[in-house]
Design an enzyme around this catalytic site. Structure first.
Site, short mmCIF file in Angstrom:
data_model
loop_
_atom_site.label_atom_id
_atom_site.label_comp_id
_atom_site.label_asym_id
_atom_site.label_seq_id
_atom_site.Cartn_x
_atom_site.Cartn_y
_atom_site.Cartn_z
N LYS A 134 7.21 -1.83 5.60
CA LYS A 134 6.51 -0.59 5.94
C LYS A 134 5.37 -0.86 6.92
CE LYS A 134 4.50 1.79 2.46
NZ LYS A 134 3.07 2.00 2.68
N SER A 135 4.58 -1.89 6.63
CA SER A 135 3.43 -2.19 7.50
C SER A 135 3.90 -2.49 8.93
CB SER A 135 2.67 -3.41 6.97
OG SER A 135 2.08 -3.11 5.73
N ARG B 110 3.44 -0.27 12.64
CA ARG B 110 2.83 -0.93 13.81
C ARG B 110 3.78 -0.98 14.99
NH1 ARG B 110 0.37 -2.33 9.25
NH2 ARG B 110 -1.70 -3.30 9.22
N GLY C 266 -1.67 6.42 4.06
CA GLY C 266 -2.99 5.93 4.48
C GLY C 266 -2.86 5.01 5.69
N ASP D 260 -0.72 -4.53 -3.05
CA ASP D 260 0.20 -3.44 -3.43
C ASP D 260 1.09 -3.81 -4.62
OD1 ASP D 260 -0.74 -1.75 -1.47
OD2 ASP D 260 0.70 -2.45 0.03
N LYS E 165 -6.14 3.58 -3.62
CA LYS E 165 -4.79 3.58 -2.99
C LYS E 165 -4.20 4.99 -3.12
CE LYS E 165 -4.85 -0.68 -1.75
NZ LYS E 165 -4.93 -0.98 -0.31
N ARG F 62 -4.86 3.10 -8.96
CA ARG F 62 -3.73 2.38 -9.56
C ARG F 62 -4.08 1.69 -10.86
NH1 ARG F 62 -0.64 0.47 -3.95
NH2 ARG F 62 0.60 2.38 -3.85
N ARG G 120 4.52 3.49 -5.78
CA ARG G 120 4.57 2.21 -6.50
C ARG G 120 4.32 2.38 -8.00
NH1 ARG G 120 5.43 -0.74 -2.10
NH2 ARG G 120 4.03 -0.45 -0.32
C1 S3P Z 1 -1.56 -1.79 4.65
C2 S3P Z 1 -2.75 -2.26 4.15
C3 S3P Z 1 -3.15 -2.15 2.74
C4 S3P Z 1 -1.96 -1.80 1.85
C5 S3P Z 1 -1.10 -0.71 2.45
C6 S3P Z 1 -0.56 -1.15 3.78
C7 S3P Z 1 -1.28 -1.96 6.09
O1 S3P Z 1 -4.12 -1.14 2.62
O2 S3P Z 1 -2.42 -1.39 0.58
O3 S3P Z 1 -0.03 -0.38 1.59
O4 S3P Z 1 -0.12 -1.79 6.50
O5 S3P Z 1 -2.22 -2.27 6.83
P1 S3P Z 1 -5.69 -1.44 2.85
O6 S3P Z 1 -5.92 -1.74 4.26
O7 S3P Z 1 -6.38 -0.17 2.41
O8 S3P Z 1 -5.98 -2.59 1.93
#
Ligand code: S3P
Length: 450
Positions: free
Chosen positions: A28-29, A33, A101, A327, A354, A358, A403
């Site tokens: 996902k991250s 990006r 987020g 996570d 989150k 959580r 999650r």
């Molecule tokens: C993420 C960063 C994390 C993670 C989120 C994905 C990212 O959040 O919990 O699921 O892709 O940069 P935080 O930056 O709030 O720690």
């Protein structure tokens, strides 16, 4: 309510061995990006293995709203025709980032140094989450913002007309904040410096380098110092997204607690800033091995093999490992429930902001299913009931959090009585094939209402 529709209550019952191959979706991250950097470069970026979860689809839609041409070619293959650094157009409507987020914070960063105005909103979960952690550093670039009380969405950002580069020490361990500042720095002249005391996931840094930006990383007394030279000409890339370790966590943890299981989870990204859960599970006595270790697209990758582990022991998870498994604490608490002894998790305040709180969400559901949990502002402990000892029988609230929903469904797979979640709908934000994939392995998950 699920993120994008009516609630989908689900129930998970004890099952026979989980066996087979679990091909989990793309990271996902990295998917977020790839779309955003693809939109910020000149030329056509090709992305294979993109996660087609709702969070990422919302980011794809947002990139279109900012003027990029985003095309779905089918089977996880996408392309993005970028507009170049500083080339974002002003969106006509409000950008709805749904549950994400990561999506909203990274996009805010990416537009903050362009002379455009954009308004952002999300679902009830996202609209309750703190955004000041991002708008505060973005204001140093010259970006203004107005949102609801407590720095919450809906929110409008007025991008800087004459952006200035920034030096910013990230006050909380957050890859989203770090990434927002770096993406804003792309269109500021000169050098933007971001310092993080604790290393968080570094996909943005790796990908910026891959797209041709000048970026250096140095370990200093203050922490990890990242220096980005603004106004680069980013070059279109071909990105192959590795499979998501945060999704792999669910079939892996399920295999560890369901008697007789043996599951192979191939092609998982094992970037050290993400792999903390797997180290922790091995310390607990999990039969978990890395096979066929290799590098793909600049990220370390391996096939994970997880087998039923009847002798798991509770441990103290080192707080300095928190960022690399942030996570994964919900599903770790599920494994801890089937271990003997106490698992102690400290330095995890970020879990409270989150998609849900959580710690509260897991503590409530675990207690309702007979597990002893203690918690404080930045810590919690789970006292395991041992293999076969989880009572189950309760319905757990998922609080619009994918999650949390998946974790309780895993808890149900080896409990004495079935466990339900009030809404499995949010699972589609990150792991749309979770239900069918787990069923194929042998899980007994059913929907209680269509
Ligand atoms: C993420 C960063 C994390 C993670 C989120 C994905 C990212 O959040 O919990 O699921 O892709 O940069 P935080 O930056 O709030 O720690």
């Amino acid at each position: 309510m699920s993120a994008h529709g009516d609630p989908i209550p689900m129930k998970s019952s004890a099952c026979g061995p989980l066996t087979g191959i679990a091909e989990v979706p793309g990271d996902k991250s990295i998917s977020h990006r790839a779309l955003i950097l693809g939109a910020l470069c000149i030329g056509k970026t090709k992305i294979d293995g993109l996660l087609e979860g709702q969070d990422v689809l919302d980011t794809a839609k947002a990139m279109r709203a900012f003027g990029a041409e985003v095309t779905d070619h089918g089977a996880g293959s996408w392309s993005v025709q970028g507009v170049g650094v500083g080339g974002f157009a002003e969106p006509e409507g409000v950008i709805d980032c749904g549950n994400s987020g990561t999506g909203v914070r990274l996009i805010m960063g990416a537009m903050a140094t362009s002379p455009i105005v954009a308004s952002f909103t999300g679902d009830a979960s996202l609209n309750g989450r703190p955004m000041a952690r991002v708008t505060e550093p973005l204001s140093a670039f010259g970006c203004r913002s107005v949102g609801r009380s407590g720095g919450r969405l809906p929110m409008t950002l007025v991008g800087a007309t004459e952006p200035m580069p920034v030096r910013y020490v990230v006050p909380v361990p957050s890859a989203q904040v770090k990434s927002a500042v770096l993406l804003a720095g792309l269109n500021a002249p000169g050098k933007t410096v971001v310092i993080e005391a604790e290393a968080t996931r570094d996909h943005t840094e790796r990908m910026l380098a891959g797209f041709g930006a000048e970026i250096t990383i140095e370990e200093t007394d203050e922490g990890r110092e990242i220096t980005l030279t603004g106004r680069p000409e980013l070059q279109a890339q071909h990105i192959v997204v590795p499979r998501d370790p945060s999704s792999a966590a669910f079939p892996v943890c399920a295999a560890l607690v369901v008697p007789g299981s043996d599951v192979l989870v191939p092609g998982i990204g094992l970037n050290p800033t993400r792999a903390g859960l797997f180290t922790t599970l091995r310390e607990m006595g999990a039969d978990l091995s890395y096979e066929n270790e290799r590098e793909e697209g600049g990220e370390p990758v391996a096939d994970l093999r997880a087998r039923f582990s009847p002798d798991l022991e509770g441990i103290e998870v080192p707080p300095e490992r928190a960022a690399s498994m942030i996570d994964e604490y919900p599903v770790l608490s599920v494994v801890a429930s089937y271990a003997r002894g106490r698992t102690v998790m400290r330095g995890v305040k970020e879990l409270r902001v989150k998609e849900s709180d959580r710690i509260d969400a897991m503590a409530a559901g675990l207690r309702a299913n007979g597990i002893e949990v203690e918690d404080g502002p930045d810590w919690w402990t789970v006292t395991g009931a041992g293999h076969g000892g989880v009572a189950g029988g309760a319905t757990c609230a998922s609080h619009l959090d994918h999650r949390i929903a998946m974790s309780f469904l895993i808890l149900g797979m080896a409990a004495q009585k079935a466990i339900s979640v009030d809404d499995g709908g949010p699972i589609a934000t990150s792991f749309p094939i979770f239900e069918s994939l787990m069923q194929q392995l042998g899980a007994q998950i059913v929907r209680l209402r269509a």
